[in-house]
Design an enzyme around this catalytic site. Sequence first.
Site, PDB file in Angstrom:
ATOM      1  N   CYS A 150       0.810  -1.219   0.000  1.00 55.24           N
ATOM      2  CA  CYS A 150       0.000   0.000   0.000  1.00 55.24           C
ATOM      3  C   CYS A 150       0.845   1.272   0.000  1.00 55.24           C
ATOM      4  O   CYS A 150       0.414   2.308  -0.529  1.00 55.24           O
ATOM      5  CB  CYS A 150      -0.963   0.009   1.179  1.00 55.24           C
ATOM      6  SG  CYS A 150      -0.225  -0.338   2.784  1.00 55.24           S
ATOM      7  N   HIS A 243      -1.763   7.030   3.420  1.00 54.19           N
ATOM      8  CA  HIS A 243      -0.305   6.987   3.555  1.00 54.19           C
ATOM      9  C   HIS A 243       0.310   8.207   2.873  1.00 54.19           C
ATOM     10  O   HIS A 243       0.039   8.496   1.700  1.00 54.19           O
ATOM     11  CB  HIS A 243       0.258   5.725   2.887  1.00 54.19           C
ATOM     12  CG  HIS A 243       0.037   4.464   3.661  1.00 54.19           C
ATOM     13  ND1 HIS A 243      -0.542   4.430   4.908  1.00 54.19           N
ATOM     14  CD2 HIS A 243       0.340   3.164   3.355  1.00 54.19           C
ATOM     15  CE1 HIS A 243      -0.591   3.175   5.336  1.00 54.19           C
ATOM     16  NE2 HIS A 243      -0.060   2.394   4.406  1.00 54.19           N
TER      17      HIS A 243
END
Length: 352
Positions: A150, A243
């Site tokens: 990710c 993120h």
Amino acid sequence: MNEKIPAVVLGATGSVGQRFVQLLNEHPWFQVIALTGSQRSIGKPYRQVCHWTLAEPMPNWAGDMVVRPSTPAAASAPLAFSALPAAEALQIEPLFAKAGSAVCSNASAFRRQPDVPILLPEVNPRHAGLVAAQRKKRDWDGCIVTNPNCSSTGLTVVLKALQDAFGVRQAVVVTLQALSGAGYPGVASMDIQDNILPWIEGEEDKVEWEPRKMLGEIQGDKINLAELTLSAHTNRVPVSDGHTACLSVALNQPAQLTQVEQVLRNYQAPEISRNLPSAPQPVIHFDPRPDRPQPRLDRMCGRGMTTVVGRLRQDPLLSLKMVVLSHNTIRGAAGGAIYNAELLYQQGMIKR
């Protein structure tokens, strides 16, 4: 499409499994017919065994489903979305591929296999061409394709845009990774409150290697890794989703910041991936404000599928630096796997 493709979600009770359920609700092409889980969940209604952590309500159809074992005999479908832990994926995903399922996996178990593509449809849809070699080599009718890690996702999208325009030879990235990336229950609250954890097991190696495979060139039945050196520092921070990556890049050709901004703004997915149901619109959103992107404000850009870039400036050591944000459980996990499945269907690789 007159009839939706049946799909199963493997490991449906975890945080990524829940994202699959949420994003597949009323999907125009796919319909979930089975949810699988661990031994403690099998035989019980999904709503009874799933600790639903998403803000969106659990779909009623999912709540009423009885959780099945993660075996082709119990949950057969032409398409399987895997939210299994890596160790379980290593054993279970090949069983589904052997039984004829196209497995779109979020697990890391097969990412380093030469015949398994790590797909980002807005970056490397041609890599799906490995499926034919994979089927021949492994003697199965299905296939396994994977998401990247990710934290590699938004990073690779940006590197692809820069690679195409200027060439990229080196990059340094510092990630600030959300708590949802650790799954549920994840990081203990006493460890993360008022704190940053400067180590995530196995993460730096993935971030330094996976983009090189995705940015590499397919040659026959393998991918030649991109000639790119990456150095990564990965950190867990007290953010729920999204993120953030602080990225510095050395380009092969000199470029003005205005040129780089235009390249990022104008980047488009290859034509085959451009209009799929989950395609990010736009692929990259460039925000010129000095304090953006921010996870809480920007992670849902493009329904959570768009990569957001800001703080573009010259780098005194390399060529330029910027901040990159992507939603880790949507673009970086379940949404990415669904996008991969759409690409496989578009290419005729999912058998009904």
